[in-house]
Motif scaffolding. Structure first.
Motif, PDB file in Angstrom:
ATOM      1  N   ILE A 167     -49.932 -24.721  -3.888  1.00  0.00           N
ATOM      2  CA  ILE A 167     -51.266 -24.341  -4.394  1.00  0.00           C
ATOM      3  C   ILE A 167     -52.008 -23.403  -3.452  1.00  0.00           C
ATOM      4  CG2 ILE A 167     -51.537 -26.453  -5.798  1.00  0.00           C
ATOM      5  CD1 ILE A 167     -53.417 -27.547  -3.705  1.00  0.00           C
ATOM      6  N   THR A 168     -51.613 -23.339  -2.183  1.00  0.00           N
ATOM      7  CA  THR A 168     -52.304 -22.418  -1.282  1.00  0.00           C
ATOM      8  C   THR A 168     -51.479 -21.170  -1.004  1.00  0.00           C
ATOM      9  OG1 THR A 168     -51.360 -23.375   0.739  1.00  0.00           O
ATOM     10  CG2 THR A 168     -53.438 -24.343  -0.066  1.00  0.00           C
ATOM     11  N   THR A 197     -57.332 -27.937  12.444  1.00  0.00           N
ATOM     12  CA  THR A 197     -58.530 -27.787  11.604  1.00  0.00           C
ATOM     13  C   THR A 197     -58.775 -26.312  11.282  1.00  0.00           C
ATOM     14  OG1 THR A 197     -59.487 -29.768  12.582  1.00  0.00           O
ATOM     15  CG2 THR A 197     -61.000 -28.287  11.459  1.00  0.00           C
ATOM     16  N   LYS A 198     -58.571 -25.467  12.294  1.00  0.00           N
ATOM     17  CA  LYS A 198     -58.738 -24.019  12.040  1.00  0.00           C
ATOM     18  C   LYS A 198     -57.761 -23.556  10.963  1.00  0.00           C
ATOM     19  CE  LYS A 198     -57.908 -19.484  14.080  1.00  0.00           C
ATOM     20  NZ  LYS A 198     -58.505 -18.780  12.942  1.00  0.00           N
ATOM     21  N   TRP A 199     -56.534 -24.066  11.039  1.00  0.00           N
ATOM     22  CA  TRP A 199     -55.558 -23.681  10.031  1.00  0.00           C
ATOM     23  C   TRP A 199     -56.006 -24.166   8.632  1.00  0.00           C
ATOM     24  CZ3 TRP A 199     -52.357 -26.426   6.671  1.00  0.00           C
ATOM     25  CH2 TRP A 199     -51.398 -25.654   6.005  1.00  0.00           C
ATOM     26  N   LEU A 200     -56.533 -25.379   8.573  1.00  0.00           N
ATOM     27  CA  LEU A 200     -57.029 -25.895   7.289  1.00  0.00           C
ATOM     28  C   LEU A 200     -58.183 -25.030   6.774  1.00  0.00           C
ATOM     29  CD1 LEU A 200     -57.077 -29.762   7.997  1.00  0.00           C
ATOM     30  CD2 LEU A 200     -55.573 -28.586   6.370  1.00  0.00           C
ATOM     31  N   GLN A 201     -59.088 -24.657   7.684  1.00  0.00           N
ATOM     32  CA  GLN A 201     -60.219 -23.826   7.258  1.00  0.00           C
ATOM     33  C   GLN A 201     -59.739 -22.472   6.739  1.00  0.00           C
ATOM     34  OE1 GLN A 201     -63.027 -22.393  10.239  1.00  0.00           O
ATOM     35  NE2 GLN A 201     -64.723 -22.695   8.795  1.00  0.00           N
ATOM     36  N   ASP A 202     -58.802 -21.850   7.479  1.00  0.00           N
ATOM     37  CA  ASP A 202     -58.266 -20.551   7.050  1.00  0.00           C
ATOM     38  C   ASP A 202     -57.535 -20.682   5.711  1.00  0.00           C
ATOM     39  OD1 ASP A 202     -59.259 -19.563   9.390  1.00  0.00           O
ATOM     40  OD2 ASP A 202     -57.329 -19.472  10.435  1.00  0.00           O
ATOM     41  N   GLU A 222     -69.971 -26.787  27.799  1.00  0.00           N
ATOM     42  CA  GLU A 222     -68.644 -26.299  28.212  1.00  0.00           C
ATOM     43  C   GLU A 222     -67.595 -26.627  27.152  1.00  0.00           C
ATOM     44  OE1 GLU A 222     -68.167 -24.233  30.755  1.00  0.00           O
ATOM     45  OE2 GLU A 222     -70.351 -24.386  30.865  1.00  0.00           O
ATOM     46  N   ASN A 223     -67.672 -27.816  26.597  1.00  0.00           N
ATOM     47  CA  ASN A 223     -66.715 -28.214  25.549  1.00  0.00           C
ATOM     48  C   ASN A 223     -66.915 -27.411  24.267  1.00  0.00           C
ATOM     49  OD1 ASN A 223     -65.852 -31.737  26.075  1.00  0.00           O
ATOM     50  ND2 ASN A 223     -65.930 -30.049  27.504  1.00  0.00           N
ATOM     51  N   ILE A 224     -68.172 -27.099  23.959  1.00  0.00           N
ATOM     52  CA  ILE A 224     -68.429 -26.285  22.763  1.00  0.00           C
ATOM     53  C   ILE A 224     -67.766 -24.916  22.914  1.00  0.00           C
ATOM     54  CG2 ILE A 224     -70.258 -24.985  21.564  1.00  0.00           C
ATOM     55  CD1 ILE A 224     -72.013 -27.518  21.805  1.00  0.00           C
ATOM     56  N   LYS A 225     -67.824 -24.367  24.126  1.00  0.00           N
ATOM     57  CA  LYS A 225     -67.165 -23.071  24.358  1.00  0.00           C
ATOM     58  C   LYS A 225     -65.658 -23.191  24.116  1.00  0.00           C
ATOM     59  CE  LYS A 225     -70.417 -21.424  27.848  1.00  0.00           C
ATOM     60  NZ  LYS A 225     -70.539 -21.286  29.312  1.00  0.00           N
ATOM     61  N   ASP A 226     -65.064 -24.296  24.591  1.00  0.00           N
ATOM     62  CA  ASP A 226     -63.624 -24.498  24.368  1.00  0.00           C
ATOM     63  C   ASP A 226     -63.303 -24.603  22.876  1.00  0.00           C
ATOM     64  OD1 ASP A 226     -62.480 -24.412  26.931  1.00  0.00           O
ATOM     65  OD2 ASP A 226     -63.184 -26.425  27.383  1.00  0.00           O
ATOM     66  N   VAL A 227     -64.181 -25.276  22.146  1.00  0.00           N
ATOM     67  CA  VAL A 227     -63.958 -25.421  20.706  1.00  0.00           C
ATOM     68  C   VAL A 227     -64.043 -24.060  20.021  1.00  0.00           C
ATOM     69  CG1 VAL A 227     -64.927 -26.383  18.577  1.00  0.00           C
ATOM     70  CG2 VAL A 227     -64.728 -27.830  20.613  1.00  0.00           C
ATOM     71  N   ILE A 228     -65.089 -23.312  20.370  1.00  0.00           N
ATOM     72  CA  ILE A 228     -65.264 -21.988  19.754  1.00  0.00           C
ATOM     73  C   ILE A 228     -64.058 -21.095  20.049  1.00  0.00           C
ATOM     74  CG2 ILE A 228     -66.619 -19.849  19.868  1.00  0.00           C
ATOM     75  CD1 ILE A 228     -69.128 -21.599  20.291  1.00  0.00           C
ATOM     76  N   ALA A 229     -63.513 -21.227  21.275  1.00  0.00           N
ATOM     77  CA  ALA A 229     -62.390 -20.372  21.691  1.00  0.00           C
ATOM     78  C   ALA A 229     -61.131 -20.598  20.861  1.00  0.00           C
ATOM     79  CB  ALA A 229     -62.099 -20.578  23.177  1.00  0.00           C
ATOM     80  N   VAL A 230     -61.075 -21.701  20.107  1.00  0.00           N
ATOM     81  CA  VAL A 230     -59.930 -21.933  19.225  1.00  0.00           C
ATOM     82  C   VAL A 230     -59.907 -20.874  18.110  1.00  0.00           C
ATOM     83  CG1 VAL A 230     -58.906 -23.597  17.590  1.00  0.00           C
ATOM     84  CG2 VAL A 230     -59.782 -24.390  19.794  1.00  0.00           C
ATOM     85  N   GLY A 231     -61.083 -20.288  17.843  1.00  0.00           N
ATOM     86  CA  GLY A 231     -61.093 -19.151  16.923  1.00  0.00           C
ATOM     87  C   GLY A 231     -61.731 -19.397  15.570  1.00  0.00           C
ATOM     88  N   PHE A 232     -62.675 -20.322  15.508  1.00  0.00           N
ATOM     89  CA  PHE A 232     -63.310 -20.615  14.221  1.00  0.00           C
ATOM     90  C   PHE A 232     -64.188 -19.462  13.739  1.00  0.00           C
ATOM     91  CE2 PHE A 232     -62.471 -24.799  16.079  1.00  0.00           C
ATOM     92  CZ  PHE A 232     -61.703 -25.321  15.061  1.00  0.00           C
ATOM     93  N   ASP A 233     -64.430 -19.457  12.441  1.00  0.00           N
ATOM     94  CA  ASP A 233     -65.267 -18.437  11.821  1.00  0.00           C
ATOM     95  C   ASP A 233     -66.732 -18.897  11.878  1.00  0.00           C
ATOM     96  OD1 ASP A 233     -66.608 -16.711  10.190  1.00  0.00           O
ATOM     97  OD2 ASP A 233     -65.291 -16.968   8.441  1.00  0.00           O
ATOM     98  N   PRO A 234     -67.576 -18.209  12.662  1.00  0.00           N
ATOM     99  CA  PRO A 234     -68.976 -18.656  12.813  1.00  0.00           C
ATOM    100  C   PRO A 234     -69.747 -18.619  11.496  1.00  0.00           C
ATOM    101  CG  PRO A 234     -68.660 -16.491  13.822  1.00  0.00           C
ATOM    102  CD  PRO A 234     -67.306 -16.977  13.434  1.00  0.00           C
TER     103      PRO A 234
END
Lengths: 411, 411
Positions: free
Chosen positions: B62-63, B123-128, B160-172
């Motif tokens: 389906i995807t 999670t990033k893969w699921l979002q994409d 600091e952890n938020i920066k690490d999370v953002i660095a995974v590459g999420f779409d803001p």
């Protein structure tokens, strides 16, 4: 205090309420069977202190104000560290408030009853006398957790109750009113610090909760404790470095004391002053002096929204201390303690001489019950009329001014 | 499942964890003595379902996307109602998101370790793949209540952890990151509704808490439950009327399941959908596959801030599944399951053929331990290098964009 009680008191003061046959918690007031709450015993039970004559004299001396009738007549009768507040007032400087006042209201009914005014009337007098900031907490979260009410209904009740509070006449420049549902964001860091310091068994013992209580009830004490500490109001107490020094005085009915007993135990550990308290007795119901007025029981209460006719009818039907027959009344006089119209005068009549005169005449049997009821009705109608007039003046802008989180609330 | 367990399961599924000799809660992971966590047993214990081959095939159909290697390799291995998410995707229309994703992080260390990336990478893969909004909760309140950390330290750790999370590459544009201390004001009404529906014994049984636990721990479940419901995000889900229909999918390590088991029990009662879950196995520590990597134990972890030399040295010293001598290795081959460098490749190496080749060669004894370690070091250095590069690009503006509470986060 016998030895057993004294020792247990030392072991765990939170549980002690249960050793007495009268039970007083924020959620339950149960006198010994067939009698009124024994306030002397309650002071012993809770470990607070009576307000002394010396404290009242000192208050008058340092403020130059005649003590409020609720204080002179012993409606406010118990305290914790009230002298510290008088000290703080004496040592005040103009840069920081010597202390601040904190009181509150659980909005569980659309309309407040006349008894709800008592702590607010007294708090207003304290604010006027000491010229300090005041914070007023509306515990909509508490009512949500304890009552079968939804959040939408509570929102309406909260706004209506805030109007009643404002109508008491507070100074919007020095008074901050907030409701927990909307203010929690500002307070949550302080709430969490408090939660971290209190164990589940402490609140269970102190508030009569159990393992089947919902987890909000277990945590709620922290919501009511947080306003005791200046860190909950960064817009009022802007200099964080002073937070450890600023005292707080809480005027409240004595059934709220358990929350603050827990709070006082942890205050120093968290780097704050212990809150000081001044406790009132309960406002009696129309049915008699052995139960308190309750907004959820329409028959026991006179509401601030009642019509003149309703007030008159309720007072006329209220518990009387007069003799059963005219003959008996003239012979033995009235029992003032049991007489609800007379008791309400003690709460609301400012004129001391007049109250004494009525008491003398009525207790001797020279004054009749109907006459006393008539005076009580006139007094209450006057109070309610004034309240309604001030309440009608309140606009959304007035409310916003009181609830503004960017305003200083201090000169 | 024997009869005793089955019946108890029916009686109270919250307590069941305690009947097994392995204990898994958000605060404790204890395998049976001397062995690894038995994940099949855990599925039975928790009452979740394994991810089926059929579900993975359907997701691909389906995807139109090749299933992520973490899914193909069984790192994400368990689920609750995952098929409902696939249904929602199939029936989607462009007006409302078919569902949203929710994951989180407890910021208890300045630097995250490589294992912490796993749920975020997936999670990033699921979002994409599904093109849906994502909310990421930083449970700074949880860490404050459970750990000996002050709020100031936690504030730094959270950023600091938020920066690490953002660095995974999420779409803001589709991702909202929030920390509980600052976001509670927006969420408290929902939190209170949840608190009102959960009893103290429920959380005690499910999380292993007791009467001596602080009251914040008792209440905390509601903080972690609230983001399962769209009412916690009025800026994302603006049409309140749809809140009862919007589903939520939570990718997380399986130890977080107890929170969501409680949440699922009360969801319908509160008028929301039950959250759907997809669970991962634990990321193994350097010392071996029977304990999970822990940021509070520097020796067990490779941090995202480690230098190339540190990574190399840590991998070289890590638990190997190779033979004790070269002779033994060539004769019996390597134990892939016990070999930490190989296990890390399973988590991070995208190339399936290459991983299979290494597994084949190594388990047969043809490939040597040092060679495998070298490949693992290169792979991890590459991951960490990319992470550091993306992290360096993050400005305060980037963070503000992710944490903005007025932005829609949906097309």
């Amino acid at each position: 205090m016998n030895n057993f009680v004294r020792n247990t008191h030392k072991l765990n003061k939170h549980y002690i309420g249960r050793l007495y046959s009268q039970v007083v918690t924020p959620f339950e007031v149960k006198a010994e069977q067939g009698s009124c709450v024994n306030y002397d015993k309650l002071i012993e039970q809770f470990g607070s202190d009576p307000i002394s004559e010396e404290q009242i004299r000192r208050l008058e001396a340092i403020t130059g104000k005649k003590p409020h009738h609720l204080l002179r007549r012993g409606v406010f009768f118990s305290q914790r560290n009230f002298s510290d507040i008088l000290d703080a007032h004496e040592k005040r400087n103009s840069k920081v408030p010597p202390f601040y006042l904190y009181t509150g209201r659980g909005p569980s009914s659309q309309s407040m009853h006349i008894g709800h005014l008592i702590p607010f009337i007294f708090t207003k007098w304290l604010q006027d006398t000491f010229d300090v900031p005041l914070v007023i907490q509306m515990t909509d979260d508490e009512k949500f957790l304890w009552k079968d009410l939804d959040q939408k209904t509570l929102r309406t009740m909260t706004v209506e109750n805030i109007k009643d509070v404002i109508a008491v006449g507070f100074d919007p420049k020095k008074t901050f009113i907030f409701n927990n549902f909307d203010y929690m964001g500002h307070m949550y860091r302080t709430v969490s610090r408090i939660q971290k310091s209190i164990t589940t068994s402490q609140v269970m013992g102190c508030l009569g909760l159990t393992n089947s209580s919902n987890i909000g009830k277990i945590a709620f004490t922290a919501s009511q404790a947080a306003p005791c500490f200046p860190s909950s109001f960064p817009h009022i107490f802007r200099d964080e470095k002073l937070n450890s020094k600023i005292k707080c005085l809480i005027p409240c009915a004595i059934d709220q004391d358990p929350f603050f007993r827990i709070t006082r135990d942890i205050s120093n550990k968290l780097g704050f002053q212990k809150p000081c308290l001044i406790h009132s007795k309960f406002f009696p119901s129309l049915q008699g002096n052995n139960s308190k007025m309750s907004a959820s029981d329409g028959m026991s209460s006179i509401f601030l929204t009642d019509t003149d006719k309703q007030v008159q009818s309720k007072i006329n039907k209220s518990m009387s201390g007069g003799g059963a027959t005219l003959e008996e009344h003239e012979k033995f006089g009235a029992n003032l303690h049991a007489d609800i119209p007379y008791q309400y005068m003690r709460f609301f009549m400012e004129d001391n001489d007049e109250l004494e005169r009525i008491g003398r005449e009525y207790s001797s049997g020279r004054m009749r019950t109907m006459e006393v009821k008539k005076i009580a009705v006139e007094l209450l109608l006057d109070i309610i009329k004034g309240h309604k007039q001030r309440r009608e003046q309140i606009t959304q802008q007035t409310i916003d001014d009181f609830m503004n989180t960017s305003q200083d609330k201090w000169k």
